[in-house]
Design a protein around this motif. Structure first.
Motif, short mmCIF file in Angstrom:
data_model
loop_
_atom_site.label_atom_id
_atom_site.label_comp_id
_atom_site.label_asym_id
_atom_site.label_seq_id
_atom_site.Cartn_x
_atom_site.Cartn_y
_atom_site.Cartn_z
N VAL A 146 0.84 -1.20 0.00
CA VAL A 146 0.00 0.00 0.00
C VAL A 146 0.88 1.25 0.00
O VAL A 146 0.62 2.21 -0.75
N ALA A 147 1.93 1.25 0.82
CA ALA A 147 2.83 2.41 0.89
C ALA A 147 3.49 2.66 -0.47
O ALA A 147 3.59 3.80 -0.93
N ARG A 148 3.94 1.59 -1.11
CA ARG A 148 4.55 1.74 -2.44
C ARG A 148 3.54 2.33 -3.43
O ARG A 148 3.85 3.27 -4.17
N ARG A 158 -5.13 1.90 4.26
CA ARG A 158 -4.83 2.70 3.07
C ARG A 158 -5.14 4.16 3.32
O ARG A 158 -4.39 5.05 2.88
N GLU A 159 -6.22 4.44 4.04
CA GLU A 159 -6.59 5.82 4.30
C GLU A 159 -5.50 6.53 5.09
O GLU A 159 -5.13 7.68 4.79
N ALA A 160 -4.95 5.87 6.11
CA ALA A 160 -3.90 6.49 6.93
C ALA A 160 -2.61 6.65 6.14
O ALA A 160 -1.93 7.68 6.25
N ILE A 161 -2.26 5.66 5.34
CA ILE A 161 -1.02 5.74 4.55
C ILE A 161 -1.14 6.81 3.47
O ILE A 161 -0.20 7.59 3.24
N ARG A 162 -2.30 6.89 2.84
CA ARG A 162 -2.49 7.94 1.83
C ARG A 162 -2.39 9.32 2.46
O ARG A 162 -1.73 10.21 1.91
N ALA A 163 -3.03 9.52 3.59
CA ALA A 163 -2.96 10.82 4.27
C ALA A 163 -1.52 11.13 4.67
O ALA A 163 -1.09 12.29 4.62
N THR A 164 -0.77 10.12 5.07
CA THR A 164 0.63 10.32 5.45
C THR A 164 1.46 10.80 4.27
O THR A 164 2.26 11.74 4.38
N VAL A 165 1.28 10.16 3.13
CA VAL A 165 2.03 10.56 1.93
C VAL A 165 1.67 11.99 1.53
O VAL A 165 2.54 12.78 1.13
N GLU A 166 0.40 12.33 1.65
CA GLU A 166 -0.02 13.69 1.31
C GLU A 166 0.68 14.72 2.21
O GLU A 166 1.05 15.81 1.76
N LYS A 167 0.88 14.36 3.46
CA LYS A 167 1.53 15.30 4.38
C LYS A 167 3.05 15.32 4.17
O LYS A 167 3.69 16.37 4.31
N ILE A 168 3.62 14.18 3.81
CA ILE A 168 5.05 14.14 3.48
C ILE A 168 5.34 15.06 2.30
O ILE A 168 6.36 15.78 2.27
N THR A 169 4.46 15.08 1.33
CA THR A 169 4.68 15.89 0.13
C THR A 169 4.25 17.34 0.31
O THR A 169 4.48 18.17 -0.59
#
Length: 579
Positions: free
Chosen positions: A431-433, A545-556
């Motif tokens: 999911v992270a990938r 997936r919801e938490a990982i997606r939100a994390t990537v959005e904040k990383i970027t």
């Protein structure tokens, strides 16, 4: 005796009459059966004929499966029960954990980290809706323990926070959301976990606070939630020496018992000083925190005599039922204590309307399953994730990372072993990938020696992987490193820490000196004790997936961090965690 007209039962005369008439009509064996909650380990109808039909248990909890299978299982169980069943679930994270296809909203810690108290309400609401849809009417939640000891991992993600105020606020909102779905709550684990660092699944643990300090923290939590209407309390296999000695000054160290077996904690403190009128049940009775205290033949009746109304799970049904019968016949469990327990059990059933509902309506129709994992619930999970994701530190200002500035990402996964649920703990890495690629990054996933050997690669060992990974050309290959850690689990060890794949493993963040490195915890809040070298730490609270997606959005930098953290993240201020 029990006043069923008062909170939390609030029964009218007709409901009280049903309780009294039902008890009066029971044989001794039927009364004994009502005091047990069975863990249903089979979905076979013949199994239910035996456990529910022959033994007449008062409640059940099921093992995980898909929602359709579980709903049909509960439907059959209710059809063969002489007295309607309490059907329990563990909706601590939403529907996930109770059913395989349930919605993972967040953990208790995630809800406690949100700037919006109503995210705890949403957690209880989704969990209640999805478990009610399969026929559950009783939730073993909210968890009202206080995470005072950062080394404690049994409630590391399962507590709303490290102080009474946040636990009270969020537990009330969770209860409010759950209550809207018609389910009763069983808050846990009295007299309170989070002081000892160990896990009562594998050893008796202790809340060692003095009475005054306990009363201002854990005691206040229980008073507030009792006043708020919580119907039942699960008792932890947790001793409380100072509390026990307040009521029994003569007790020696060897006589201090876990609360499940301690009448001074259940009757003098919980019933007496705290004024709790609802149902009391034990935590799982196979946990070593209970079994190390005394022989099983003594412990079964002793728990009921001490003040527990229901006993959670058989070790062996014939044996445990026999132990309780022997305890009643010998006078260990008085007739009055047996009647009191039965009154509360049936009182809780009546408060849920189980006594008047047509038997075929105790479980919703199959069409109710459409709420499980629904678009609405997934949207709630996504909104909660967006609010709860927390930036713990970014001391070298590595964020944001974008595909334009750091296109090549080396992705590492730090994974705990699969726990007793059998859930694959490694799916999060795919999911992270996917989410990083969706954001536009070029992702290179690291595989350790064990993973490569499992795929059939020959001549690969940890030192050969180290030679390949850890060299001067690292920064020529990758622009940044991101580590996702999904280290969870309890019940199998006293505490949980990162366990690297091999000695001097190549996934350990040696590369923090080479490229910007971001460490994301999807579970435990205490990882800085093991990775103090990382300069950027994010807590995401769930491997969804919801938490990982939100994390990537904040990383970027696509969205801002709004979650908060408590002092446990610094691991007792071990040197280097704040750097």
């Amino acid at each position: 005796m029990v006043d069923l007209s008062h909170a939390p039962f609030n029964l009218d005369r007709d409901a009280i009459d049903w309780v009294e008439i039902t008890i009066a009509s029971m044989t001794l064996d039927e009364k004994i059966g009502q005091l047990f909650i069975n863990l249903n380990v089979s979905f076979d109808e013949k199994y239910l004929d035996d456990v529910v039909g022959r033994h007449g248990v008062g409640g059940i909890r099921f093992m995980g499966a898909d929602s359709a299978t579980v709903q049909q299982h509960i439907r059959y169980a209710q059809s063969v029960a002489k007295v309607p069943l309490l059907v329990a679930s563990n909706p601590e994270m939403g529907g996930a954990g109770s059913i395989d296809d349930g919605t993972l909203v967040t953990t208790h810690l995630g809800a406690g980290s949100s700037p919006d108290p109503d995210d705890a309400y949403r957690l209880g609401l989704v969990g209640g809706r999805e478990t009610a849809a399969i026929g559950c009417n009783w939730a073993f939640a909210p968890i009202v323990d206080i995470h005072r000891n950062w080394r404690n991992t049994v409630i590391g993600t399962r507590s709303f926070g490290d102080n009474a105020d946040i636990v009270i606020e969020r537990a009330k909102r969770y209860f409010d959301g759950l209550s809207e779905t018609g389910s009763a709550a069983a808050m846990k684990h009295f007299p309170g976990d989070g002081v000892d660092e160990r896990d009562q699944h594998v050893v008796t643990t202790y809340n060692t606070l003095g009475y005054d300090e306990w009363d201002e923290s854990y005691g206040r939590v229980y008073r507030e939630l009792i006043a708020h209407g919580v119907q039942s309390i699960m008792i932890g296999h947790i001793g409380a020496p100072e509390l026990s000695r307040r009521f029994r000054p003569e007790l020696t160290d060897a006589e201090i018992l876990p609360a499940t077996l301690a009448p001074e904690l259940l009757q003098d403190l919980l019933r007496g000083e705290l004024g709790f009128n609802g149902l009391i049940l034990t935590d799982a009775s196979m946990m070593i925190g209970m079994t190390q205290a005394m022989k099983r033949s003594d412990a079964v009746p002793a728990a009921i005599a001490a003040g527990c109304d229901m006993f959670l799970f058989f070790r062996d049904a014939e044996e445990d039922l026999g132990y309780l019968r022997a305890g009643i016949e010998s006078g260990v469990v008085s007739e009055a204590r047996l009647h009191e327990a039965l009154t509360r059990i049936l009182g809780l059933k009546a408060s849920l309307g189980l006594h008047t509902a047509p038997r075929e309506q105790l479980v919703p129709p199959a069409s109710a399953l459409k709420t499980i994992g629904s678009d609405e619930h997934r949207a709630i999970a996504a909104e909660v994730a967006d609010r709860t994701i927390t930036l713990v530190k970014d001391t070298q200002s590595a964020l944001p990372l974008s595909p334009s500035t750091h296109p090549r990402i080396r992705l590492y996964g730090v994974t705990g072993q699969s726990d007793f649920t059998g859930t694959d703990p490694s799916g999060y890495l795919d999911v992270a990938r996917e989410e990083l690629e969706r954001a536009g990054f070029e992702v290179h996933v690291f595989k350790n020696a064990l993973q490569r050997q499992a795929e059939g690669e020959e001549g690969v060992y940890f030192h050969t992987v180290m030679a390949e990974e850890a060299n001067g050309g690292y920064a020529d290959l990758y622009d940044a490193a991101i580590v996702f850690a999904n280290v969870s689990g309890f019940a199998q060890e006293a505490t949980v820490r990162i366990r690297w794949s091999t000695p001097m493993a190549s996934e350990i963040p040696w590369y923090v000196t080479e490229v910007p490195t971001v460490f994301v915890s999807l579970q435990q809040p205490n990882h800085l004790v093991d990775v103090p070298m990382v300069k950027t730490m994010i807590h995401s609270y769930a491997p969804s997936r919801e938490a990982i997606r939100a994390t990537v959005e904040k990383i970027t930098g696509a969205s801002e961090f709004t979650g908060s953290f408590n002092e446990n993240v610094w691991c007792g201020d071990i040197w280097g965690t704040r750097l």
